[in-house]
Design a protein around this motif. Structure first.
Motif, PDB file in Angstrom:
ATOM      1  N   VAL A   1       0.859  -1.180   0.000  1.00 16.99           N
ATOM      2  CA  VAL A   1       0.000   0.000   0.000  1.00 16.99           C
ATOM      3  C   VAL A   1       0.896   1.231   0.000  1.00 16.99           C
ATOM      4  CG1 VAL A   1      -1.743   1.318   1.251  1.00 16.99           C
ATOM      5  CG2 VAL A   1      -1.878  -1.180   1.185  1.00 16.99           C
TER       6      VAL A   1
ATOM      7  N   LEU B   1      -3.369   0.252  -3.200  1.00 17.68           N
ATOM      8  CA  LEU B   1      -2.759  -1.073  -3.191  1.00 17.68           C
ATOM      9  C   LEU B   1      -2.173  -1.355  -4.566  1.00 17.68           C
ATOM     10  CD1 LEU B   1      -2.227  -3.933  -2.055  1.00 17.68           C
ATOM     11  CD2 LEU B   1      -4.583  -4.517  -2.709  1.00 17.68           C
TER      12      LEU B   1
ATOM     13  N   GLN C   1      -6.492  -4.896   2.931  1.00 16.86           N
ATOM     14  CA  GLN C   1      -5.566  -3.768   2.999  1.00 16.86           C
ATOM     15  C   GLN C   1      -6.262  -2.463   3.397  1.00 16.86           C
ATOM     16  OE1 GLN C   1      -2.479  -4.148   2.977  1.00 16.86           O
ATOM     17  NE2 GLN C   1      -2.161  -6.132   1.984  1.00 16.86           N
TER      18      GLN C   1
END
Length: 245
Positions: free
Chosen positions: A103, A112, A187
């Motif tokens: 990220v 990401l 994420q």
């Protein structure tokens, strides 16, 4: 300032036009106007080890090093063709190797970045192969084999991969939407950039209480494909690749 993203160049000695286009990109990067260049996998058609220093491989390494030495930050996510790129390559070129998923802060937007092959979970056979060849102990053994034997193994693997690809349905080789959503959620981001599928596009993805954006980079077959991002916009640079006669 600008940040550039590329993937799936599949550099090899037989496609000089692609190599020339890539070298021109590196030479034209202005460190005063460039935050970074991200290479999201499959820079090479196949990488058999950091010690395989052919004139062609050295040419690419030296060009990367020159760009880094001039002040451009270059990051590389390993793909399914160049997963054997290692620490020696990074040291020789100055390129920073990234993990499968990273990220980054892209002008205030957590994004990401990844190669994209891990999202193609419908291709069960490939995922099994990927899990196997990315085991550190197996890569250590392979890298300590004689170079001539490694080249024979790679040639066999490439031939098998071509045969397998011809037998697979196109949908199997694309991303799985559940895997995409899982990556977004894991994420905790709403923006994603990847390559691998050779299907450049901008997709919206329904997430919990929000919409995600998935940008797919194009391969460098008939055209180069460069995603240029600034604080205010995204744009795609495409130019025909001309193979020398």
């Amino acid at each position: 300032m600008k940040t550039y993203f590329i993937s799936d160049l599949h550099l090899c000695e037989t496609r000089r036009g692609i190599t020339t286009s890539f070298l021109e990109l590196l030479a034209n990067l202005d460190p005063k106007e460039t935050d970074a260049l991200y290479i999201l996998g499959d820079l090479f058609e196949f990488w058999v080890g950091d010690d395989y220093n052919t004139p062609f491989n050295l040419q690419i390494k030296n060009a990367l090093k020159d760009a880094v030495d001039r002040g451009t930050d270059i990051y590389l996510v390993k793909g399914n063709r160049d997963f054997l790129v290692g620490k020696r390559f990074a040291k020789q070129t100055g390129v920073t190797l990234l993990g499968d998923e990273t990220v980054i802060d892209l002008y205030g937007v957590p994004t990401l970045i990844l190669h994209g092959d891990t999202l193609c979970t419908d291709d069960v056979k490939y995922q099994e192969f990927r899990q196997k060849v990315n085991q550190p102990w197996l890569q250590w053994v392979f890298n300590h084999l004689p170079l001539s034997l490694r080249l024979k193994i790679v040639s066999k693997v490439k031939g098998q991969a071509r045969n397998d690809k011809q037998d697979k349905q196109l949908d199997i080789m694309d991303v799985n939407q559940h895997a995409v959503v899982d990556a977004f959620n894991r994420q905790q981001v709403t923006h994603m950039i990847h390559g691998h599928t050779h299907r450049p596009d901008l997709h919206t993805v329904e997430l919990t209480n929000q919409i995600g954006e998935r940008r797919v980079l194009g391969d460098w077959h008939s055209h180069n494909f460069v995603l240029r991002v600034t604080a205010s916009d995204h744009s795609v640079i495409k130019e025909p690749i001309v193979e020398p006669k």
